[in-house]
Design a protein around this motif. Structure first.
Motif, short mmCIF file in Angstrom:
data_model
loop_
_atom_site.label_atom_id
_atom_site.label_comp_id
_atom_site.label_asym_id
_atom_site.label_seq_id
_atom_site.Cartn_x
_atom_site.Cartn_y
_atom_site.Cartn_z
N LEU A 280 0.82 -1.21 0.00
CA LEU A 280 0.00 0.00 0.00
C LEU A 280 0.85 1.26 0.00
O LEU A 280 0.59 2.22 -0.74
CB LEU A 280 -0.93 0.00 1.21
CG LEU A 280 -1.99 -1.10 1.23
CD1 LEU A 280 -2.75 -1.08 2.55
CD2 LEU A 280 -2.94 -0.98 0.05
N THR A 281 1.88 1.26 0.83
CA THR A 281 2.78 2.42 0.89
C THR A 281 3.40 2.72 -0.47
O THR A 281 3.42 3.87 -0.94
CB THR A 281 3.90 2.17 1.92
OG1 THR A 281 3.30 2.02 3.22
CG2 THR A 281 4.88 3.33 1.96
N GLU A 282 3.87 1.67 -1.13
CA GLU A 282 4.52 1.85 -2.44
C GLU A 282 3.52 2.21 -3.53
O GLU A 282 3.84 2.97 -4.45
CB GLU A 282 5.30 0.59 -2.82
CG GLU A 282 6.53 0.36 -1.94
CD GLU A 282 7.49 1.54 -1.96
OE1 GLU A 282 7.77 2.07 -3.06
OE2 GLU A 282 7.95 1.93 -0.87
N THR A 283 2.30 1.67 -3.44
CA THR A 283 1.27 2.00 -4.43
C THR A 283 0.86 3.46 -4.30
O THR A 283 0.75 4.19 -5.30
CB THR A 283 0.04 1.09 -4.25
OG1 THR A 283 0.45 -0.28 -4.39
CG2 THR A 283 -1.03 1.40 -5.29
N ILE A 284 0.64 3.90 -3.06
CA ILE A 284 0.29 5.31 -2.83
C ILE A 284 1.40 6.22 -3.32
O ILE A 284 1.15 7.24 -3.98
CB ILE A 284 -0.01 5.53 -1.33
CG1 ILE A 284 -1.32 4.82 -0.94
CG2 ILE A 284 -0.10 7.02 -1.00
CD1 ILE A 284 -1.56 4.71 0.56
N LYS A 285 2.63 5.85 -3.02
CA LYS A 285 3.78 6.65 -3.46
C LYS A 285 3.84 6.73 -4.98
O LYS A 285 4.09 7.80 -5.56
CB LYS A 285 5.08 6.04 -2.92
CG LYS A 285 6.32 6.91 -3.13
CD LYS A 285 7.58 6.19 -2.69
CE LYS A 285 7.57 5.82 -1.22
NZ LYS A 285 8.84 5.16 -0.82
#
Length: 332
Positions: A280-285
């Motif tokens: 999720l963190t990488e997708t949002i980024k």
């Protein structure tokens, strides 16, 4: 000098009106979870409204699917116009933005199945065009009458092979293009400010997206946003193997078609909390870093859909009824 000050003021005004990054959840199962007695709890063990739990974790938006004449099956039914209006109103009253997702079916529509609603099965293609227009208009207008202003509307759900098969299959792009434009026109007839999304799965697959949207361009399909699903789980890969491809595809869609982009569905395994949080963190980024603020947001698909209730392995909910710490990625 006066002209310069005016220009600076207008520029500042425009910047201030930019919408915040959308961090959201598709919660189509929520009303039935509540109706069947499922209870939601905060990390302190106290019972709390599910939407509030999501909001506390940084979410500001809700996505709701709409089926035409659904059954009353707890997991594969409901999501009628009337139920959608109730849920959208509830979300909006909590200060959350609303996305409406038209499946144009009586139940699930996805890459493997795009079945016509039973009531439309024997209609001619011209009747089908009217069906799409009037169904779309009817739902969005009902929301408007209830005082709900959806910010986004999807015309079709995960449609790499088209929708309303066989008429709207990608084997017949001329007809598919007309169907998509009927949906677009219906939305804009109610409110021209609503942004229309066209949604394809496997957001890391650039070839699939180019093929689809090149054809959409040839057919002069009207839309505002390219919506992507991103589920490494379903292609049996870890997000670390595919996130670079997602980044490339997001940027390529903006550059190639001049559209905004959103990840309208994402999910990770509920029993791999740290991995899902990183996903999720990488997708949002990846979406935030799309040039020109063209990356608008990320939505988790049914985070509250606990496996004990739904038998779905990609929720983000614990066995004790509490949100998974993976959802803390939306706080950042």
């Amino acid at each position: 000098m006066r002209k310069l000050i005016l220009l600076l003021f207008i520029s500042t005004l425009g910047f201030s009106q930019n919408k915040p990054f959308a961090k959201g959840a598709d919660v189509g199962w929520l009303p039935q979870m509540e109706a069947t007695g499922y209870k939601f709890y905060d990390s302190d063990g106290k019972e709390k409204d599910c939407l509030q739990l999501l909001k506390d974790r940084g979410m500001n938006s809700i996505r709701l699917r709409v089926w035409v004449n659904p059954s009353d099956d707890k997991a594969s039914g409901h999501c009628s116009k009337e139920e959608t209006v109730v849920m959208a109103l509830r979300a909006q009253k909590m200060g959350m933005r609303v996305m409406i997702d038209f499946h144009y079916s009586d139940s699930w529509a996805d890459p493997a199945k795009q079945f016509k609603p039973k009531a439309w099965e024997n209609h001619t293609f011209h009747e089908l065009l009217d069906d799409v227009y009037f169904h779309t208009f009817d739902v969005i207008n009902a929301l408007k009458i209830a005082g709900v202003s959806p910010e986004w509307v999807q015309i079709g759900n995960e449609i790499p092979g088209g929708m309303l098969w066989p008429d709207g299959s990608t084997q017949n792009w001329v007809k598919l293009g007309q169907l998509l434009n009927k949906g677009y026109d219906a939305v804009k007839a109610v409110d021209k400010n609503i942004k229309v999304i066209v949604h394809v799965d496997e957001g890391n697959n650039n070839k699939k997206f180019r093929t689809f949207f090149d054809n959409a361009t040839k057919q002069k399909v009207r839309y505002d946003i390219i919506g992507l699903s991103y589920y490494p789980f379903w292609i049996k890969k870890d997000y670390t193997e595919t996130i670079a491809d997602l980044r490339f595809n997001l940027n390529d869609m903006v550059k190639r078609y001049g559209k905004e982009v959103m990840v309208v569905e994402v999910g990770g395994e509920d029993d791999k909390i740290q991995n899902t949080k990183e996903l999720l963190t990488e997708t949002i980024k990846a979406v935030r870093n799309v040039p020109g603020n063209k990356g608008l947001g990320v939505f988790y698909w049914e985070p509250q859909g606990a496996r004990s209730w739904s038998h779905y392995a990609l929720s983000a909910w614990l066995e004790n009824g509490q949100p998974s710490p993976a959802l803390d990625a939306f706080k950042e």
